[in-house]
Write a protein that holds these residues in place. Structure first.
Motif, PDB file in Angstrom:
ATOM      1  N   LYS A  97       0.838  -1.199   0.000  1.00  0.00           N
ATOM      2  CA  LYS A  97       0.000   0.000   0.000  1.00  0.00           C
ATOM      3  C   LYS A  97       0.876   1.254   0.000  1.00  0.00           C
ATOM      4  O   LYS A  97       0.583   2.226  -0.693  1.00  0.00           O
TER       5      LYS A  97
ATOM      6  N   VAL B  96      -7.978   3.630  -6.111  1.00  0.00           N
ATOM      7  CA  VAL B  96      -8.838   2.472  -6.373  1.00  0.00           C
ATOM      8  C   VAL B  96     -10.189   2.952  -6.890  1.00  0.00           C
ATOM      9  O   VAL B  96     -10.719   2.417  -7.855  1.00  0.00           O
TER      10      VAL B  96
ATOM     11  N   THR C 127      -6.667   4.795  -1.542  1.00  0.00           N
ATOM     12  CA  THR C 127      -8.118   4.605  -1.603  1.00  0.00           C
ATOM     13  C   THR C 127      -8.708   5.377  -2.778  1.00  0.00           C
ATOM     14  O   THR C 127      -9.502   4.847  -3.537  1.00  0.00           O
ATOM     15  N   ASP C 128      -8.263   6.625  -2.951  1.00  0.00           N
ATOM     16  CA  ASP C 128      -8.742   7.449  -4.068  1.00  0.00           C
ATOM     17  C   ASP C 128      -8.370   6.825  -5.402  1.00  0.00           C
ATOM     18  O   ASP C 128      -9.127   6.860  -6.346  1.00  0.00           O
TER      19      ASP C 128
ATOM     20  N   ASP D 173      -2.923   6.731   3.128  1.00  0.00           N
ATOM     21  CA  ASP D 173      -4.010   5.782   2.925  1.00  0.00           C
ATOM     22  C   ASP D 173      -5.032   6.330   1.922  1.00  0.00           C
ATOM     23  O   ASP D 173      -5.497   5.619   1.038  1.00  0.00           O
ATOM     24  N   ALA D 174      -5.354   7.614   2.052  1.00  0.00           N
ATOM     25  CA  ALA D 174      -6.339   8.248   1.163  1.00  0.00           C
ATOM     26  C   ALA D 174      -5.851   8.263  -0.285  1.00  0.00           C
ATOM     27  O   ALA D 174      -6.644   8.106  -1.210  1.00  0.00           O
TER      28      ALA D 174
END
Length: 91
Positions: free
Chosen positions: A9, A86, A83-84, A79-80
């Motif tokens: 990640k 994806v 996530t963004d 993390d964002a």
């Protein structure tokens, strides 16, 4: 927040910054996260908010920070980014 970070990640977040970021003296910056590598690409760095994250060979990492709340907000930003990405890939 647990201390185990997911190197895959982290590297995905690094890719997002390198892909979308603006040039800086050291690498690229995007959404307040700066990404850079050393000359051979074996070591990857993400930094921002007084936090530095070094991702080394064999998915080892070292997180340096002065205050836990800075670490937490930095990791949320990282993390964002993933996530963004994806979400973007599914449109």
């Amino acid at each position: 927040m647990k201390n185990e970070l997911n190197p895959a990640k982290l590297l995905a977040a690094f890719e997002v910054v390198m892909e979308k970021g603006e040039d800086t003296e050291f690498g690229k910056i995007y959404e307040g996260v700066e990404a850079s590598t050393d000359y051979d690409g074996y070591n990857v760095y993400l930094r921002g908010n007084g936090v530095e994250l070094h991702i080394g060979f064999h998915n080892t990492y070292d997180l340096k920070y002065d205050q836990a709340h800075l670490r937490d907000s930095f990791l949320k930003k990282v993390d964002a980014l993933v996530t963004d990405r994806v979400v973007d890939d599914h449109h």
